[in-house]
Design a protein around this motif. Sequence first.
Motif, PDB file in Angstrom:
ATOM      1  N   ARG A 110       0.819  -1.210   0.000  1.00  0.00           N
ATOM      2  CA  ARG A 110       0.000   0.000   0.000  1.00  0.00           C
ATOM      3  C   ARG A 110       0.850   1.256   0.000  1.00  0.00           C
ATOM      4  O   ARG A 110       0.492   2.266  -0.579  1.00  0.00           O
ATOM      5  CB  ARG A 110      -0.909   0.013   1.228  1.00  0.00           C
ATOM      6  CG  ARG A 110      -1.885  -1.134   1.255  1.00  0.00           C
ATOM      7  CD  ARG A 110      -2.623  -1.164   2.544  1.00  0.00           C
ATOM      8  NE  ARG A 110      -3.300   0.106   2.767  1.00  0.00           N
ATOM      9  CZ  ARG A 110      -4.486   0.235   3.286  1.00  0.00           C
ATOM     10  NH1 ARG A 110      -5.142  -0.829   3.637  1.00  0.00           N
ATOM     11  NH2 ARG A 110      -5.026   1.403   3.464  1.00  0.00           N
ATOM     12  N   SER A 111       1.985   1.194   0.714  1.00  0.00           N
ATOM     13  CA  SER A 111       2.822   2.382   0.854  1.00  0.00           C
ATOM     14  C   SER A 111       4.255   1.979   1.141  1.00  0.00           C
ATOM     15  O   SER A 111       4.536   0.820   1.456  1.00  0.00           O
ATOM     16  CB  SER A 111       2.307   3.272   1.993  1.00  0.00           C
ATOM     17  OG  SER A 111       2.420   2.589   3.226  1.00  0.00           O
ATOM     18  N   GLU A 113       7.672   3.777   3.273  1.00  0.00           N
ATOM     19  CA  GLU A 113       8.137   4.897   4.084  1.00  0.00           C
ATOM     20  C   GLU A 113       9.640   4.799   4.251  1.00  0.00           C
ATOM     21  O   GLU A 113      10.169   3.736   4.612  1.00  0.00           O
ATOM     22  CB  GLU A 113       7.455   4.873   5.444  1.00  0.00           C
ATOM     23  CG  GLU A 113       7.771   6.061   6.282  1.00  0.00           C
ATOM     24  CD  GLU A 113       6.919   6.114   7.534  1.00  0.00           C
ATOM     25  OE1 GLU A 113       7.203   6.958   8.376  1.00  0.00           O
ATOM     26  OE2 GLU A 113       5.976   5.314   7.660  1.00  0.00           O
ATOM     27  N   LEU A 153       2.311   3.156  -5.390  1.00  0.00           N
ATOM     28  CA  LEU A 153       2.425   3.158  -3.930  1.00  0.00           C
ATOM     29  C   LEU A 153       2.547   4.577  -3.427  1.00  0.00           C
ATOM     30  O   LEU A 153       3.155   5.441  -4.075  1.00  0.00           O
ATOM     31  CB  LEU A 153       3.653   2.362  -3.482  1.00  0.00           C
ATOM     32  CG  LEU A 153       3.479   0.871  -3.278  1.00  0.00           C
ATOM     33  CD1 LEU A 153       3.240   0.181  -4.594  1.00  0.00           C
ATOM     34  CD2 LEU A 153       4.713   0.315  -2.624  1.00  0.00           C
ATOM     35  N   ARG A 154       2.002   4.817  -2.250  1.00  0.00           N
ATOM     36  CA  ARG A 154       2.169   6.113  -1.583  1.00  0.00           C
ATOM     37  C   ARG A 154       3.553   6.120  -0.961  1.00  0.00           C
ATOM     38  O   ARG A 154       3.910   5.226  -0.204  1.00  0.00           O
ATOM     39  CB  ARG A 154       1.099   6.278  -0.524  1.00  0.00           C
ATOM     40  CG  ARG A 154       1.065   7.652   0.107  1.00  0.00           C
ATOM     41  CD  ARG A 154       0.004   7.701   1.133  1.00  0.00           C
ATOM     42  NE  ARG A 154       0.297   6.641   2.100  1.00  0.00           N
ATOM     43  CZ  ARG A 154      -0.443   6.338   3.116  1.00  0.00           C
ATOM     44  NH1 ARG A 154      -1.556   6.952   3.323  1.00  0.00           N
ATOM     45  NH2 ARG A 154      -0.103   5.370   3.949  1.00  0.00           N
TER      46      ARG A 154
END
Length: 157
Positions: A110-111, A113, A153-154
């Motif tokens: 989803r993401s 970081e 993706l974020r």
Amino acid sequence: MQIQIIAAPDPGLVAAATRRRLRTPVLVARCAGWALLAATVLGQLATGVLQPGLLAGGVVLAVLVPVVLLNGTARRSLRESRVTTYEISDGGIARSSEVGRHAYAWRAFRSVEALSGQLMFGLRGGRWVRVPTTGLSAAEVEQVLGAASAQGLRVLR
């Protein structure tokens, strides 16, 4: 793009990832604990009677629950960790160790970081895949983040 990383578990990186991912439950426990402590103080000021149950509950929620949650999760992650090979390609991310191999397509995430020394790829259900960036240049890290962004993706930096 084909990037391969071989890394041993790093307690500092595991602790940082654990603190990042458990930020919300720890904050909720601390706020609830401080609210109970405030209610105890207000109750004593209003009635003159100390309520040890509220006092103990506040201390447990504000201090003990976060410590146990963070330390337990980090220790469990370190205990289960082994030297791992990470492969990042156009198809996704694969990680393998002596225990087994897991491969994830980009659409499973989803993401992503970027934390200091590692990338955290978020899966559904609150799970994540930690990829240490040990040995990668800043350009290679940006290449991985660019590939993740191109796959929808974020990206959080």
